[in-house]
Design an enzyme around this catalytic site. Structure first.
Site, PDB file in Angstrom:
ATOM      1  N   GLY A 134       0.568  -1.119  -0.530  1.00  0.00           N
ATOM      2  CA  GLY A 134       0.424  -0.228   0.350  1.00  0.00           C
ATOM      3  C   GLY A 134       0.862   0.582  -0.151  1.00  0.00           C
ATOM      4  N   ASP A 135      -0.143   2.526  -0.528  1.00  0.00           N
ATOM      5  CA  ASP A 135       0.985   3.483  -0.465  1.00  0.00           C
ATOM      6  C   ASP A 135       1.829   3.528  -1.597  1.00  0.00           C
ATOM      7  OD1 ASP A 135      -1.058   4.341   1.719  1.00  0.00           O
ATOM      8  OD2 ASP A 135       0.594   3.471   3.858  1.00  0.00           O
ATOM      9  N   GLU A 136       1.965   3.620  -2.526  1.00  0.00           N
ATOM     10  CA  GLU A 136       2.770   3.440  -3.611  1.00  0.00           C
ATOM     11  C   GLU A 136       2.977   4.195  -3.984  1.00  0.00           C
ATOM     12  OE1 GLU A 136       0.771   0.886  -3.417  1.00  0.00           O
ATOM     13  OE2 GLU A 136       1.941  -0.756  -2.669  1.00  0.00           O
ATOM     14  N   LYS A 191      -0.841   5.192  -5.585  1.00  0.00           N
ATOM     15  CA  LYS A 191      -1.568   5.018  -6.531  1.00  0.00           C
ATOM     16  C   LYS A 191      -2.908   6.021  -7.001  1.00  0.00           C
ATOM     17  CE  LYS A 191      -3.065   2.434  -3.663  1.00  0.00           C
ATOM     18  NZ  LYS A 191      -2.015   1.761  -3.383  1.00  0.00           N
ATOM     19  N   LYS A 198      -1.555   9.966  -6.591  1.00  0.00           N
ATOM     20  CA  LYS A 198      -1.000  10.688  -7.112  1.00  0.00           C
ATOM     21  C   LYS A 198      -0.772  10.492  -8.931  1.00  0.00           C
ATOM     22  CE  LYS A 198       2.909  12.290  -9.088  1.00  0.00           C
ATOM     23  NZ  LYS A 198       4.952  12.750  -8.829  1.00  0.00           N
ATOM     24  N   ASN A 253     -10.041   2.443   4.343  1.00  0.00           N
ATOM     25  CA  ASN A 253      -9.291   2.191   4.579  1.00  0.00           C
ATOM     26  C   ASN A 253      -7.635   3.054   3.888  1.00  0.00           C
ATOM     27  OD1 ASN A 253      -9.754   0.434   2.869  1.00  0.00           O
ATOM     28  ND2 ASN A 253      -9.096  -1.620   3.308  1.00  0.00           N
ATOM     29  N   GLY A 283      -6.392   5.749   1.858  1.00  0.00           N
ATOM     30  CA  GLY A 283      -5.421   7.077   1.734  1.00  0.00           C
ATOM     31  C   GLY A 283      -4.733   6.907   0.243  1.00  0.00           C
ATOM     32  N   HIS A 284      -5.612   8.115  -0.529  1.00  0.00           N
ATOM     33  CA  HIS A 284      -4.959   8.107  -1.763  1.00  0.00           C
ATOM     34  C   HIS A 284      -4.666   9.593  -1.654  1.00  0.00           C
ATOM     35  CE1 HIS A 284      -6.841   3.984  -3.614  1.00  0.00           C
ATOM     36  NE2 HIS A 284      -5.915   3.855  -2.152  1.00  0.00           N
ATOM     37  N   GLN A 333      -4.927  -0.531  -1.519  1.00  0.00           N
ATOM     38  CA  GLN A 333      -4.414  -1.124  -0.495  1.00  0.00           C
ATOM     39  C   GLN A 333      -3.009  -1.618  -2.057  1.00  0.00           C
ATOM     40  OE1 GLN A 333      -7.936  -2.034   0.176  1.00  0.00           O
ATOM     41  NE2 GLN A 333      -7.251  -0.193   1.534  1.00  0.00           N
ATOM     42  N   ASP A 372      12.748  10.131  -5.976  1.00  0.00           N
ATOM     43  CA  ASP A 372      13.663  11.018  -5.218  1.00  0.00           C
ATOM     44  C   ASP A 372      14.114  10.975  -3.558  1.00  0.00           C
ATOM     45  OD1 ASP A 372      10.788  11.452  -5.514  1.00  0.00           O
ATOM     46  OD2 ASP A 372      11.364  12.554  -3.381  1.00  0.00           O
TER      47      ASP A 372
HETATM   48  P1  GDP Z   1      -1.486   5.955  -2.228  1.00  0.00           P
HETATM   49  O1  GDP Z   1      -1.997   4.997  -1.362  1.00  0.00           O
HETATM   50  O2  GDP Z   1      -0.568   4.387  -2.816  1.00  0.00           O
HETATM   51  O3  GDP Z   1      -2.595   6.312  -3.050  1.00  0.00           O
HETATM   52  O4  GDP Z   1       0.115   6.507  -1.667  1.00  0.00           O
HETATM   53  P2  GDP Z   1       0.003   7.615  -0.354  1.00  0.00           P
HETATM   54  O5  GDP Z   1      -0.599   8.642  -0.938  1.00  0.00           O
HETATM   55  O6  GDP Z   1      -0.795   6.393   0.938  1.00  0.00           O
HETATM   56  O7  GDP Z   1       1.291   7.840  -0.108  1.00  0.00           O
HETATM   57  C1  GDP Z   1       2.319   8.160  -0.737  1.00  0.00           C
HETATM   58  C2  GDP Z   1       2.376   9.484  -0.211  1.00  0.00           C
HETATM   59  O8  GDP Z   1       4.128   9.681  -1.496  1.00  0.00           O
HETATM   60  C3  GDP Z   1       1.652  10.377  -0.810  1.00  0.00           C
HETATM   61  O9  GDP Z   1       2.052  11.738   0.707  1.00  0.00           O
HETATM   62  C4  GDP Z   1       2.203  11.481  -1.918  1.00  0.00           C
HETATM   63  O10 GDP Z   1       2.114  12.382  -1.975  1.00  0.00           O
HETATM   64  C5  GDP Z   1       3.924  11.192  -1.506  1.00  0.00           C
HETATM   65  N1  GDP Z   1       4.334  10.814  -2.714  1.00  0.00           N
HETATM   66  C6  GDP Z   1       4.067  10.285  -4.320  1.00  0.00           C
HETATM   67  N2  GDP Z   1       5.171   9.977  -5.151  1.00  0.00           N
HETATM   68  C7  GDP Z   1       5.835  10.692  -4.900  1.00  0.00           C
HETATM   69  C8  GDP Z   1       7.279  10.740  -5.577  1.00  0.00           C
HETATM   70  O11 GDP Z   1       7.252  10.184  -6.228  1.00  0.00           O
HETATM   71  N3  GDP Z   1       8.089  11.627  -4.574  1.00  0.00           N
HETATM   72  C9  GDP Z   1       7.691  11.697  -3.176  1.00  0.00           C
HETATM   73  N4  GDP Z   1       8.635  12.775  -2.591  1.00  0.00           N
HETATM   74  N5  GDP Z   1       6.127  11.683  -2.534  1.00  0.00           N
HETATM   75  C10 GDP Z   1       5.295  11.337  -2.892  1.00  0.00           C
HETATM   76  P1  IMO Z   2      -3.783   2.630   0.752  1.00  0.00           P
HETATM   77  O1  IMO Z   2      -4.906   2.345  -0.171  1.00  0.00           O
HETATM   78  C1  IMO Z   2      -1.284   0.827   3.928  1.00  0.00           C
HETATM   79  C2  IMO Z   2      -3.463  -2.057   5.870  1.00  0.00           C
HETATM   80  C3  IMO Z   2      -3.319  -2.017   7.370  1.00  0.00           C
HETATM   81  C4  IMO Z   2      -3.583  -3.243   8.410  1.00  0.00           C
HETATM   82  C5  IMO Z   2      -4.128  -4.419   7.086  1.00  0.00           C
HETATM   83  C6  IMO Z   2      -5.697  -4.533   7.445  1.00  0.00           C
HETATM   84  O2  IMO Z   2      -3.894   3.986   1.167  1.00  0.00           O
HETATM   85  O3  IMO Z   2      -2.140   2.099   0.039  1.00  0.00           O
HETATM   86  P2  IMO Z   2      -7.897  -3.305   7.296  1.00  0.00           P
HETATM   87  O4  IMO Z   2      -8.642  -0.919   7.367  1.00  0.00           O
HETATM   88  O5  IMO Z   2      -7.616  -3.148   5.270  1.00  0.00           O
HETATM   89  O6  IMO Z   2      -8.609  -4.144   8.148  1.00  0.00           O
HETATM   90  O7  IMO Z   2      -6.170  -3.112   7.471  1.00  0.00           O
HETATM   91  O8  IMO Z   2      -3.864  -3.889   5.751  1.00  0.00           O
HETATM   92  N1  IMO Z   2      -3.670  -1.101   5.082  1.00  0.00           N
HETATM   93  C7  IMO Z   2      -3.086  -0.078   4.619  1.00  0.00           C
HETATM   94  N2  IMO Z   2      -1.686  -0.289   4.466  1.00  0.00           N
HETATM   95  N3  IMO Z   2      -2.539   1.746   2.650  1.00  0.00           N
HETATM   96  C8  IMO Z   2      -3.241   0.764   2.367  1.00  0.00           C
HETATM   97  O9  IMO Z   2      -4.353   1.783   1.923  1.00  0.00           O
HETATM   98  C9  IMO Z   2      -3.559   0.349   3.541  1.00  0.00           C
HETATM   99  N4  IMO Z   2      -5.193  -0.301   4.014  1.00  0.00           N
HETATM  100  C10 IMO Z   2      -5.516  -1.349   4.450  1.00  0.00           C
HETATM  101  O10 IMO Z   2      -2.134  -1.065   8.411  1.00  0.00           O
HETATM  102  O11 IMO Z   2      -2.535  -3.562   8.562  1.00  0.00           O
HETATM  103 MG    MG Z   3      -2.314   5.688   1.096  1.00  0.00          MG
END
Ligand code: GDP
Ligand code: IMO
Ligand code: MG
Length: 431
Positions: free
Chosen positions: A12-14, A16, A18, A38, A40-41, A222, A331
């Protein structure tokens, strides 16, 4: 094949949100297919950061249709807050956003059950976001769910009360204190907001539009390593986060899928419990967390950080049928003299390249690559990136056999490098 999928290959949090926002100009429709609040994009433009939980990340492009698919679980209270925070006003959003009548609702009882289950697990807890995801999907597959389409029916309140009664009966078995009333009030306000939107059989809309030539991007939530079947079970979420989930979560045939964009960070992070072979509990891990601002977009929890894990990445590519790789947060690696990449694991003294079903502890085996010092956030052409970063990318391409066609160099929409091969593919050309 007018449908492409973008999904996360790690935990997760790759990035997506952005990237979906950045490439949305190439599409007519953006649709979420699983997960719920769950997720957070985050996405940034004009120096403002937005965080979306339920709403697809194409919402800031006025001419695009955004769909919340049947595979998503919706909490009306979260939905209401998100709509209010978005800016354009509900009248405008109603035009852009459509909701599947088949999407299951997260009920207030689901949130309490989520918290009660986690509380009862003690040190074996999953680290859930406590948004009610697990219990809502449990009721869905147990055929006890309440779906978005039901809110339009006159006996909705009666149905809700029945569900609540069941949840309260289960909660009697747990020594867990809760206050239902306040959340319930906000939840019902959310129901009124939801009612203003088109709640329809979105699978027909998708079929009609895409067979008429419109292009759709399916947005995962996720990541693959959190998939309920293929992730590090039980430390996973409760839905199929993989490409197959886009078919079941939107009602589209696999024959309609074109590209599968797999997105990964140049390193790894994980939030919540569960195995993480390349985790760094040292200064390097802290440096990645500080430089990358690695704190959860939904819960604010510090993310665990570590080096890139290629066996996990290859596994994710295999399960999803990834056709193009997108690398984010490049970066953040600037300034490291050497960068480590995990190329295989060792377990009980033997080399191992597979992701084991039972989370057998493994030790990462690293290859050392040279780092780079330049600040790369201002670079927009691939050829201008430092030679050692291009070498890092080539190494990943060689190891995985998949081209890296997009490189993200910062959180802003503009801080994105699209290589020619992707530019030529995007349905409406360069964003
Ligand atoms: P998502 O859940 O896959 O949409 O990712 P999140 O938004 O939870 O987490 C990604 C974080 O990295 C966010 O704070 C973005 O603003 C930030 N982000 C995305 N791409 C880049 C990047 O290439 N460089 C940096 N420094 N931050 C980035
Ligand atoms: P995005 O879309 C990172 C993790 C939680 C926990 C497990 C189960 O922003 O990438 P849940 O609430 O689904 O029962 O939690 O999955 N988790 C995530 N970790 N990014 C997310 O979403 C997540 N959604 C759930 O931290 O370990
Ligand atoms: Mg996220």
């Amino acid at each position: 094949m007018n449908i492409d999928i973008l999904l996360g290959l790690q935990w997760g949090d790759e990035g997506k949100g952005k990237i979906v926002d950045a490439i949305s100009p190439g599409y007519d429709i953006v649709a979420r297919f699983q997960g719920g609040p769950n997720a957070g994009h985050s996405l940034e433009f004009n120096n403002v950061k937005h965080v979306l939980h339920l709403i697809p990340s194409g919402i800031f492009h006025p001419e695009k249709i955004n769909i919340i698919g049947n595979g998503v679980v919706i909490d009306p209270a979260v939905f209401k807050k998100e709509i209010e925070n978005l800016g354009p006003g509900i009248g405008e959003l109603v035009r852009r956003l459509v909701i599947s009548a088949r999407a299951n609702l997260i009920l207030p009882g689901h949130r309490i059950l989520d918290a009660a289950y986690e509380h009862s697990k003690g040190c074996t807890k999953i680290g859930s976001t406590l948004k009610g995801i697990g219990p809502a999907y449990t009721d869905k597959v147990a055929r006890n769910g309440l779906r978005a389409g039901e809110i339009l029916k006159p006996d909705f309140r009666k149905m809700y009360d029945e569900h609540l009664k069941n949840h309260l009966a289960i909660l009697k078995n747990y020594d867990f204190k809760f206050d239902l009333k306040e959340y319930e009030a906000g939840w019902f306000e959310g129901i009124e907001v939801l009612k203003k939107f088109r709640i329809i059989n979105t699978e027909y809309l998708i079929h009609e539009l895409t067979s008429g030539g419109k292009k759709m991007l399916a947005e995962g939530a996720q990541g693959t390593m959190l998939d309920v079947d293929f992730g590090s079970y039980p430390f996973v979420t409760s839905s199929n986060t993989i490409s197959a989930g886009a078919c079941t979560g939107l009602g589209v045939s696999p024959k309609m899928i074109g590209e599968v964009f797999g997105i990964f960070k140049a390193y790894c992070t994980r939030v919540g419990s569960g195995p993480f072979p390349t985790e760094l509990n040292d200064d390097t891990g802290a440096r990645l967390r500080d430089t990358g601002h690695e704190f959860g977009s939904t819960t604010g929890r510090p993310r665990r950080c570590g080096w890139l894990d290629l066996p996990a990445l290859k596994y994710a590519i295999m399960i999803n049928g990834v056709t193009q790789l997108f690398m984010t947060k490049s970066d953040v690696l600037s300034g490291f003299e050497k960068i480590k990449v995990c190329t295989s694991y060792r377990t009980e003294g033997k080399e191992c390249r597979e992701i084991h079903f039972d989370n057998t502890p493994v030790e990462p085996v690293y290859t050392l690559l040279p780092g780079w010092n330049e600040n790369i956030s201002g670079i927009r052409k691939y050829e201008m990136l430092p030679e050692n970063l291009r070498h890092y990318i080539r190494f990943i391409e060689d190891q995985t056999g998949i081209p890296v066609t997009l490189v993200s160099v910062g959180p802003d929409r503009e801080e994105t490098i699209i290589r020619k091969s992707l530019e030529n593919h995007l349905p409406h050309g360069k964003p």
